[in-house]
Design a protein around this motif. Structure first.
Motif, PDB file in Angstrom:
ATOM      1  N   GLU A   3       0.815  -0.904  -0.177  1.00  0.00           N
ATOM      2  CA  GLU A   3      -0.078   0.045   0.178  1.00  0.00           C
ATOM      3  C   GLU A   3       0.548   1.254   0.247  1.00  0.00           C
ATOM      4  O   GLU A   3       1.919   1.476   0.628  1.00  0.00           O
ATOM      5  CB  GLU A   3      -0.560   0.257   1.004  1.00  0.00           C
ATOM      6  N   ILE A   5       1.158   5.869  -0.599  1.00  0.00           N
ATOM      7  CA  ILE A   5      -0.180   6.797  -1.325  1.00  0.00           C
ATOM      8  C   ILE A   5       0.343   7.454  -2.074  1.00  0.00           C
ATOM      9  O   ILE A   5       2.313   7.819  -2.251  1.00  0.00           O
ATOM     10  CB  ILE A   5       0.549   7.350  -0.132  1.00  0.00           C
ATOM     11  N   CYS A   6       0.020   8.250  -3.619  1.00  0.00           N
ATOM     12  CA  CYS A   6       0.628   8.564  -4.982  1.00  0.00           C
ATOM     13  C   CYS A   6       1.450   9.836  -4.032  1.00  0.00           C
ATOM     14  O   CYS A   6       1.019  10.816  -3.756  1.00  0.00           O
ATOM     15  CB  CYS A   6      -0.032   8.756  -5.852  1.00  0.00           C
ATOM     16  N   ILE A   7       2.427  10.741  -4.862  1.00  0.00           N
ATOM     17  CA  ILE A   7       3.061  11.259  -4.529  1.00  0.00           C
ATOM     18  C   ILE A   7       3.170  12.126  -5.834  1.00  0.00           C
ATOM     19  O   ILE A   7       3.313  13.047  -6.149  1.00  0.00           O
ATOM     20  CB  ILE A   7       4.882  11.710  -3.883  1.00  0.00           C
ATOM     21  N   VAL A   8       2.834  12.250  -6.724  1.00  0.00           N
ATOM     22  CA  VAL A   8       3.035  12.934  -7.642  1.00  0.00           C
ATOM     23  C   VAL A   8       1.945  13.966  -7.993  1.00  0.00           C
ATOM     24  O   VAL A   8       2.266  15.012  -8.541  1.00  0.00           O
ATOM     25  CB  VAL A   8       1.880  11.509  -9.526  1.00  0.00           C
ATOM     26  N   ARG A  11      -3.716  14.594  -4.860  1.00  0.00           N
ATOM     27  CA  ARG A  11      -4.421  14.340  -4.427  1.00  0.00           C
ATOM     28  C   ARG A  11      -3.651  13.260  -3.527  1.00  0.00           C
ATOM     29  O   ARG A  11      -4.858  13.190  -2.322  1.00  0.00           O
ATOM     30  CB  ARG A  11      -5.002  13.926  -5.547  1.00  0.00           C
ATOM     31  N   GLY A  12      -3.104  12.576  -4.127  1.00  0.00           N
ATOM     32  CA  GLY A  12      -2.747  11.642  -2.757  1.00  0.00           C
ATOM     33  C   GLY A  12      -3.411  10.437  -2.536  1.00  0.00           C
ATOM     34  O   GLY A  12      -3.626   9.674  -2.137  1.00  0.00           O
ATOM     35  N   CYS A  13      -3.522   9.739  -3.760  1.00  0.00           N
ATOM     36  CA  CYS A  13      -4.530   8.564  -3.497  1.00  0.00           C
ATOM     37  C   CYS A  13      -3.757   7.553  -2.872  1.00  0.00           C
ATOM     38  O   CYS A  13      -2.595   7.220  -3.381  1.00  0.00           O
ATOM     39  CB  CYS A  13      -4.368   8.185  -5.897  1.00  0.00           C
ATOM     40  N   HIS A  14      -4.150   6.309  -2.308  1.00  0.00           N
ATOM     41  CA  HIS A  14      -3.764   5.826  -2.154  1.00  0.00           C
ATOM     42  C   HIS A  14      -3.998   4.282  -2.841  1.00  0.00           C
ATOM     43  O   HIS A  14      -4.346   3.532  -3.782  1.00  0.00           O
ATOM     44  CB  HIS A  14      -4.728   5.237  -0.612  1.00  0.00           C
ATOM     45  N   ARG A  32      -0.832   8.574 -14.624  1.00  0.00           N
ATOM     46  CA  ARG A  32       0.305   8.610 -13.556  1.00  0.00           C
ATOM     47  C   ARG A  32       0.394   8.231 -12.279  1.00  0.00           C
ATOM     48  O   ARG A  32       1.515   7.476 -12.000  1.00  0.00           O
ATOM     49  CB  ARG A  32       0.214   9.952 -13.347  1.00  0.00           C
TER      50      ARG A  32
END
Lengths: 127, 429
Positions: A3, A5-8, A11-14, A32
């Protein structure tokens, strides 16, 4: 399953990355996130931002007295570099400096740490 | 006589000036207190700016440069190193600078874009001595990134706002040891991505539901004591003290819109945002005076500041070129269910073009939830949100036709959707 957390973007999607299923990414809002999720588990990369010293003619005086506003020129890697090279990159950045004038995109270090990325200036500083 | 004077040359002021010039205002002046344009972006050397507005990832100075170049390509007048002292009701802007001395400039419209400043130690009442080595995170950021000085070597950060998180990484990269990031709330007030790439990347521990309860040291900080707090009362729990030997404490404990000029001008301020009350077009209670960016409410993303500034500029241009819009029918925007404030706070439905975008924050972490827009008791639109955190500003766009002709107040309500039992094949998180 990993798991993340997206850092692109902010928004920070899980994200969930399935190592046993070709690093399939779920929980991403955009494409992305899929790229990030896979890379983060297989070969994580980061853009490094820092500053380098500025050479001024009257370098002995404080930056303000020399007519400039800043003592440091902000820089970044032109691309993300492998995460394990970040601290090595910083060693090269500590030793680097720029002459004025400097412009956004000017290369300060070619191919930092043997990567394809350059260290480039991120500000126009004329004096 | 100016068409528009923009107070502040940061991201809000720059975008506003450029947009106003595009919209047909001829004589535009930006007044900037600092020596250069760009505002706080000059010291935000990290990347992540511009993903929404430019669809690419820029550093702070690069984002500012995009707008500075646009300003330089126009006849917009810029006065740096110039401090605005007072704004009077006849729209005279009083200013002073080392080169021009005192000037009083008259203008047809004003955009307030002064930004915000950091809450400092005085706002927190932390017990202990008063040694050197206690800085706000933004001050430390300027010392490191612009002036080239390190504020310390062993550092504790109080507050998990974005500036604090960014500085945790920055100071680590510059060779300091960041011992801990301490957050009063049970959640971080910063963006998730900053927790990951600034703390987790460098194994910096985040202490949630903790606060600094003592600062020790004679001439310099020597030790900081951290205690766990009760989540409900926020009172420190005796016996949970952790001591950190350090030389520096950074504070990242919130930002306050800088509204002394606004208040002195007699413009109504919202105690929730600490910024001006504004209508849907960013106009304040003083006709022809508009506000945008962090002086209006504290943003997390500069991209939204830019867009808000452009809305203010369009409205300022309309005010100067066409006159004051109708303010006959005004509805209030109210909050419910964990929504802490909205911007705008008031709407004139007949002035709306296509939609009104309402920005707001929520007061706790929300899972799967809905944002409900209501006129009186009637729900007019429901927006689904996968999750919301207080650190991220939310917004919803309400089509103008849903508000047409109404005299009822608009309410923005957040409510959590109860998850059904996870027997539908979905993996529970």
């Amino acid at each position: 399953m990993k798991e993340l957390i997206c850092i692109v973007c902010p928004r920070g999607c899980h994200l969930t990355v399935d190592e046993n299923n070709g690093y399939a990414v779920t929980g991403n809002f955009c494409k992305r996130g899929e790229v990030y999720g896979k890379a983060e588990v297989t070969a994580p990369v980061r853009v490094v931002t820092s500053t380098v010293a500025i050479h001024r003619a009257s370098a002995k005086t404080a930056p303000d007295a020399a007519g400039g506003i800043e003592a440091r020129c902000p820089v970044k890697t032109s691309d993300a570099i492998p995460k394990h090279l970040v601290l090595d990159a910083m060693q090269q950045i500590y030793a680097a400096s720029v002459d004025l004038p400097v412009h956004i995109g000017d290369v300060v270090i070619h191919g930092i740490c043997g990567t394809g990325a350059d260290l480039v200036a991120t500000k126009d500083i004329l004096a | 006589m100016y068409d528009l004077i923009v107070v502040g040359g940061g991201p809000a002021g720059l975008a506003a000036a450029v947009k106003a010039r595009e919209c047909g205002l001829k004589k535009v002046l930006i007044v900037e207190r600092s020596l250069q344009l760009g505002g706080i972006l000059n010291q935000c050397i990290h990347n992540g700016f511009g993903l929404t507005y430019f669809k690419e990832e820029l550093t702070g100075p690069e984002y500012a440069a995009r707008f500075i170049k646009q300003v330089e390509g126009t006849d917009i007048e810029v006065r740096t190193d110039t401090m605005v002292l007072d704004i009077t009701p006849d729209k005279t802007v009083h200013m002073v600078s080392p080169t021009l001395g005192y000037r009083a400039e008259q203008t047809k419209s004003i955009i307030l874009a002064m930004g915000c400043r950091e809450r400092a130690r005085g706002a927190l009442s932390i017990p202990g001595t008063r040694p050197a080595g206690v800085y706000t995170a933004g001050a430390a950021q300027k010392y490191v990134n612009i002036d080239g000085y390190m504020p310390g070597r062993r550092i504790v950060i109080l507050g998990s706002g974005d500036i604090g998180l960014i500085m945790a990484r920055r100071l680590t990269l510059e060779g300091a040891k960041v011992l801990a990031c301490v957050e009063l709330n049970p959640y971080s007030s910063g963006l998730n991505r900053n927790i990951v790439q600034c703390l987790n990347d460098f194994n910096i521990p985040l202490y949630l539901s903790h606060t600094v309860t003592n600062i020790q040291g004679e001439s310099r900080v020597e030790k900081v004591v951290v205690s766990q707090v009760d989540d409900r009362t926020k009172a420190p729990i005796p016996g949970t003290e952790i001591e950190f030997e350090c030389d520096t404490l950074l504070l990242s404990v919130g930002l306050i819109p800088e509204n002394e000029l606004t208040r002195d001008a007699g413009i109504a301020l919202d105690p929730r945002t600490k910024g001006a009350f504004v209508y849907e077009n960013m106009e304040t209670s003083m006709p022809g005076v508009f506000a945008c960016g962090n002086v209006l409410h504290v943003h997390d993303l500069v991209d939204f500041v830019t867009q808000e500034a452009q809305r203010a500029a369009e409205a300022a241009a309309e005010y100067v070129l066409k006159g004051q819009p109708s303010r006959e029918n005004i509805i209030d925007v109210r909050t419910a269910g964990g929504v802490t404030y909205t911007v705008p706070q008031q709407i004139c439905p007949e002035n709306l073009k296509d939609e009104v975008r309402v920005f707001f924050r929520i007061n706790r972490v929300f899972g799967k939830s809905e944002i409900v827009a209501k006129l009186g008791d009637k729900e007019i639109k429901v927006f689904k949100k996968p999750f919301m955190i207080p650190g991220e500003m939310q917004n919803v766009s309400i089509p103008a036709e849903l508000l047409a002709g109404t005299h009822e107040d608009l309410t923005i309500e957040a409510r959590e959707v109860t998850e059904p039992a996870a027997d539908n094949g979905e993996v529970a998180k």
